[in-house]
Design a protein around this motif. Sequence first.
Motif, mmCIF file in Angstrom:
data_model
loop_
_atom_site.group_PDB
_atom_site.id
_atom_site.type_symbol
_atom_site.label_atom_id
_atom_site.label_comp_id
_atom_site.label_asym_id
_atom_site.label_seq_id
_atom_site.Cartn_x
_atom_site.Cartn_y
_atom_site.Cartn_z
ATOM 1 N N VAL A 14 11.501 5.550 4.432
ATOM 2 C CA VAL A 14 11.136 4.245 3.894
ATOM 3 C C VAL A 14 12.173 3.851 2.871
ATOM 4 O O VAL A 14 12.701 4.698 2.166
ATOM 5 C CB VAL A 14 9.717 4.267 3.259
ATOM 6 C CG1 VAL A 14 9.654 5.206 2.097
ATOM 7 C CG2 VAL A 14 9.277 2.875 2.844
ATOM 8 N N ARG B 93 0.977 5.194 1.824
ATOM 9 C CA ARG B 93 2.125 5.551 2.656
ATOM 10 C C ARG B 93 2.814 6.808 2.134
ATOM 11 O O ARG B 93 3.203 7.674 2.915
ATOM 12 C CB ARG B 93 3.125 4.402 2.716
ATOM 13 C CG ARG B 93 2.622 3.218 3.492
ATOM 14 C CD ARG B 93 3.638 2.110 3.498
ATOM 15 N NE ARG B 93 3.123 0.953 4.170
ATOM 16 C CZ ARG B 93 3.877 0.028 4.728
ATOM 17 N NH1 ARG B 93 5.193 0.135 4.689
ATOM 18 N NH2 ARG B 93 3.340 -1.008 5.322
ATOM 19 N N ALA C 285 0.757 9.822 3.024
ATOM 20 C CA ALA C 285 0.877 10.161 4.438
ATOM 21 C C ALA C 285 2.233 10.796 4.766
ATOM 22 O O ALA C 285 2.331 11.600 5.689
ATOM 23 C CB ALA C 285 0.665 8.909 5.295
ATOM 24 N N MET C 286 3.248 10.441 4.001
ATOM 25 C CA MET C 286 4.603 10.942 4.247
ATOM 26 C C MET C 286 4.927 12.200 3.456
ATOM 27 O O MET C 286 6.000 12.763 3.615
ATOM 28 C CB MET C 286 5.638 9.885 3.824
ATOM 29 C CG MET C 286 5.656 8.643 4.628
ATOM 30 S SD MET C 286 6.802 7.437 3.894
ATOM 31 C CE MET C 286 8.265 8.404 3.626
ATOM 32 N N ARG D 184 11.330 8.006 11.582
ATOM 33 C CA ARG D 184 10.024 7.358 11.434
ATOM 34 C C ARG D 184 9.369 7.702 10.115
ATOM 35 O O ARG D 184 8.407 7.069 9.707
ATOM 36 C CB ARG D 184 9.110 7.697 12.603
ATOM 37 C CG ARG D 184 8.583 9.103 12.602
ATOM 38 C CD ARG D 184 7.660 9.332 13.810
ATOM 39 N NE ARG D 184 6.869 10.500 13.661
ATOM 40 C CZ ARG D 184 7.256 11.738 13.913
ATOM 41 N NH1 ARG D 184 8.486 11.959 14.316
ATOM 42 N NH2 ARG D 184 6.438 12.758 13.766
ATOM 43 N N HIS D 185 9.874 8.717 9.406
ATOM 44 C CA HIS D 185 9.319 9.114 8.109
ATOM 45 C C HIS D 185 10.172 8.625 6.959
ATOM 46 O O HIS D 185 10.047 9.115 5.856
ATOM 47 C CB HIS D 185 9.203 10.648 8.019
ATOM 48 C CG HIS D 185 8.192 11.206 8.951
ATOM 49 N ND1 HIS D 185 6.851 10.969 8.826
ATOM 50 C CD2 HIS D 185 8.321 11.969 10.051
ATOM 51 C CE1 HIS D 185 6.198 11.584 9.791
ATOM 52 N NE2 HIS D 185 7.075 12.197 10.562
ATOM 53 N N GLN E 67 0.827 -1.210 0.000
ATOM 54 C CA GLN E 67 0.000 0.000 0.000
ATOM 55 C C GLN E 67 0.866 1.266 0.000
ATOM 56 O O GLN E 67 0.666 2.201 0.771
ATOM 57 C CB GLN E 67 -0.961 -0.006 1.192
ATOM 58 C CG GLN E 67 -1.887 -1.190 1.171
ATOM 59 C CD GLN E 67 -2.793 -1.270 2.382
ATOM 60 O OE1 GLN E 67 -2.559 -0.628 3.403
ATOM 61 N NE2 GLN E 67 -3.836 -2.068 2.265
ATOM 62 N N LEU E 68 1.841 1.286 -0.914
ATOM 63 C CA LEU E 68 2.786 2.397 -0.956
ATOM 64 C C LEU E 68 2.139 3.728 -1.310
ATOM 65 O O LEU E 68 2.560 4.764 -0.802
ATOM 66 C CB LEU E 68 3.932 2.100 -1.914
ATOM 67 C CG LEU E 68 4.933 1.046 -1.452
ATOM 68 C CD1 LEU E 68 6.076 0.929 -2.449
ATOM 69 C CD2 LEU E 68 5.467 1.354 -0.064
#
Length: 126
Positions: free
Chosen positions: A123, A34, A37-38, A120-121, A30-31
């Motif tokens: 990937v 993601r 959201a980022m 945390r942000h 579900q990139l």
Amino acid sequence: MSGAHFSADWLQQREPFDTAARDEAARHLQLAARFHAMAPPAGTPWRVIDLGCGTGANQRWLAPRLGGPQQWLVVDHDAALLRGCATRRQRPGFRGVHCLPAAGPRAASGHAALARGPSRHRVGLA
């Protein structure tokens, strides 16, 4: 694969298969959600580092999915592949794409990383 050199032709032949694999992984992970959201604040570029960039296949796949302004640092130990990547690198919205030759076999490869703010942000995409 220390010291390995890849043929640009071979990388071009495998790109459709890599794209299909990335598409499947993106759906599974579900990139799109993601990435949404980022997303950095309006006007702030995504900052992406592509280690082992080859001819830029990760960039060609990922850049349109990120959208918005982007800054890329592409790194490879093969100067010929890096030059080929440089000829196809710009697109509207890019604030800069910088090519950096890796200095030896210790450089990481085959990985694109998104860096924005706290860890945390972040990937990574293999």
